[in-house]
Design a protein around this motif. Structure first.
Motif, PDB file in Angstrom:
ATOM      1  N   LEU A 117      -7.780   5.687   1.485  1.00 10.79           N
ATOM      2  CA  LEU A 117      -6.985   4.318   2.178  1.00 10.79           C
ATOM      3  C   LEU A 117      -7.879   3.415   2.611  1.00 10.79           C
ATOM      4  O   LEU A 117      -7.216   1.969   1.517  1.00 10.79           O
ATOM      5  CB  LEU A 117      -5.787   4.007   2.452  1.00 10.79           C
ATOM      6  N   ARG A 166       0.909  -1.249  -0.089  1.00 12.68           N
ATOM      7  CA  ARG A 166       0.068   0.067   0.092  1.00 12.68           C
ATOM      8  C   ARG A 166       0.969   1.253  -0.034  1.00 12.68           C
ATOM      9  O   ARG A 166       1.739   0.918   1.281  1.00 12.68           O
ATOM     10  CB  ARG A 166      -1.078   0.373   1.087  1.00 12.68           C
ATOM     11  N   LEU A 219       2.810   0.738   5.439  1.00 12.83           N
ATOM     12  CA  LEU A 219       2.558   2.159   4.411  1.00 12.83           C
ATOM     13  C   LEU A 219       3.955   1.965   3.715  1.00 12.83           C
ATOM     14  O   LEU A 219       4.496   2.145   4.423  1.00 12.83           O
ATOM     15  CB  LEU A 219       1.874   2.559   4.994  1.00 12.83           C
ATOM     16  N   ASP A 272      -1.817   4.280  -4.061  1.00 13.01           N
ATOM     17  CA  ASP A 272      -2.987   3.801  -3.442  1.00 13.01           C
ATOM     18  C   ASP A 272      -3.489   5.029  -3.298  1.00 13.01           C
ATOM     19  O   ASP A 272      -5.027   4.860  -3.560  1.00 13.01           O
ATOM     20  CB  ASP A 272      -2.745   3.021  -2.414  1.00 13.01           C
TER      21      ASP A 272
END
Length: 383
Positions: A343, A189, A223, A267
């Motif tokens: 997200l 991500r 992340l 993302d």
């Protein structure tokens, strides 16, 4: 017959890109044309002989220009005098209206045709500027479809040429290729942070953007954060700001140049208001837009707006399709919370991508050819 001189000025990175595409469109029609003025690396690549470095002109905000007014005015006056002596076939100002419109007004009054590429945001604020534009500009080139009617109504010759970014960015971005290029795992991500290409933007946005990344990393340590840097100077200044703020340990990977790969790989994107917001939209990515300037500038600017949006995607959509956080509202917590919601919203992001795809189609034209044809008409080389 084609040995002709054209003068051009771009004062920022986005103007450099736009003007370079116009130059590329002119080359087949005017292969021996000589281009002089002020521009950046893309214009120089296309053959511009630049009087000064483009960075010399780049200033952001109303009050930030005051310490440099005499210097920039001196550059404008010297360029004006040279062009009046040389009498180019036309002057083309690429955006940068504070400098270019004043120069265009003086040149046009002395018989030099003027083309202005990219309308000032008269539909957002400072609408009274249309009177000056009418005096200064022989022909306006606009990059958003709704702008054409504004100029026609005001009696200013105008051509809608589409937005060059819509041609440069694919309708379906290759996310896998972008991640492979940047060495990012396919399933990661990714949050891309874009605090701006100007030093003035970095000054106000680098710290809250990295602080927001720190808050997001605390929620999800997996992340991946990347931040494209426009150049060595921007990288050094960003690094200095982050270190002074005690945020050097936040895992944000800096990417030199490759902003389009950094957007395609994301993302979600945290982005400074400006042309970059349109780039993010054309890559069909959810985003959070932020804007901060010197307090004195903000106190004046916040009373000048004609509409509730500042981000280009929202202006084009005529609604808040993505969130905007301005000045004091652009706190690390607010930015982090907004990004986290994006997200965690796959259905909303799919709907947003469809909106951005429609927007992409509306902006898609052969901008290099359309803008070149307009310039050729202005200088009498095409009917």
């Amino acid at each position: 017959m084609n040995d002709i001189s054209l003068a051009m000025v771009a004062g920022e990175v986005s103007g450099d890109m736009l003007a370079a595409r116009l130059m590329a469109g002119l080359h087949p029609h005017l292969p021996n044309a000589r281009f002089t003025g002020i521009g950046g690396p893309r214009m120089i690549e296309q053959g511009l002989v630049s009087d000064v470095a483009i960075e010399t002109l780049t200033v952001r905000g109303l009050f930030e220009i005051i310490p440099r007014y005499r210097e920039i005015k001196g550059i404008q006056n010297r360029l004006r005098d040279r062009l009046l002596a040389e009498q180019p076939a036309a002057f083309i100002g690429a955006d940068y209206p504070g400098f270019n419109l004043g120069l265009e007004e003086q040149l046009r009054a002395q018989g030099i045709p003027t083309v202005h590429f990219v309308s000032p945001q008269i539909w957002a604020w400072r609408g009274g500027r249309i009177k000056k534009i009418k005096r200064a500009v022989s022909h306006m080139l606009v990059i958003f479809p709704f702008e054409e009617a504004i100029y026609r109504a005001a009696g200013v010759p105008v051509t809608y040429i589409g937005h060059p970014l819509a041609e440069m960015i694919p309708l379906v971005p290759d996310v896998a290729a972008a991640r492979a290029l940047l060495g990012i795992a396919p399933g990661a991500r990714v949050v891309t942070i874009m605090p701006g290409s100007r030093i003035g933007e970095l000054k106000y946005l680098a710290e809250p953007f990295v602080a927001a990344a720190k808050l997001l990393a605390a929620r999800d340590p997996n992340l991946v954060f990347i931040a494209p840097m426009a150049g060595e100077r921007q990288r050094a200044y960003y690094t200095e700001i982050v270190a002074k703020a005690g945020l050097a340990d936040v895992p944000v990977r800096l990417v030199d140049g490759d902003s389009h790969a950094a957007i395609a790989a994301a993302d979600a994107v945290l982005v400074a208001s400006g042309t970059a917001t349109l780039e993010v939209a054309l890559f069909k990515k959810p985003m959070v837009i932020a804007y901060k300037v010197m307090r004195a500038s903000w106190e004046i600017m916040r009373h000048m707006g004609y509409q509730p949006w500042i981000g280009l995607p929202n202006i084009l959509a005529r609604e808040f399709v993505v969130p905007e956080y301005l000045q004091h509202a652009a706190s690390p917590q607010a930015l982090a919370d907004a990004l986290w919601r994006q997200l965690d919203d796959p259905a909303g992001n799919e709907a947003l991508a469809r909106r951005f795809t429609d927007m992409h189609h509306s902006l898609l034209r052969n901008s290099a050819e359309a803008s070149a044809e307009a310039v050729l008409r202005v200088i009498g080389r095409k009917r």
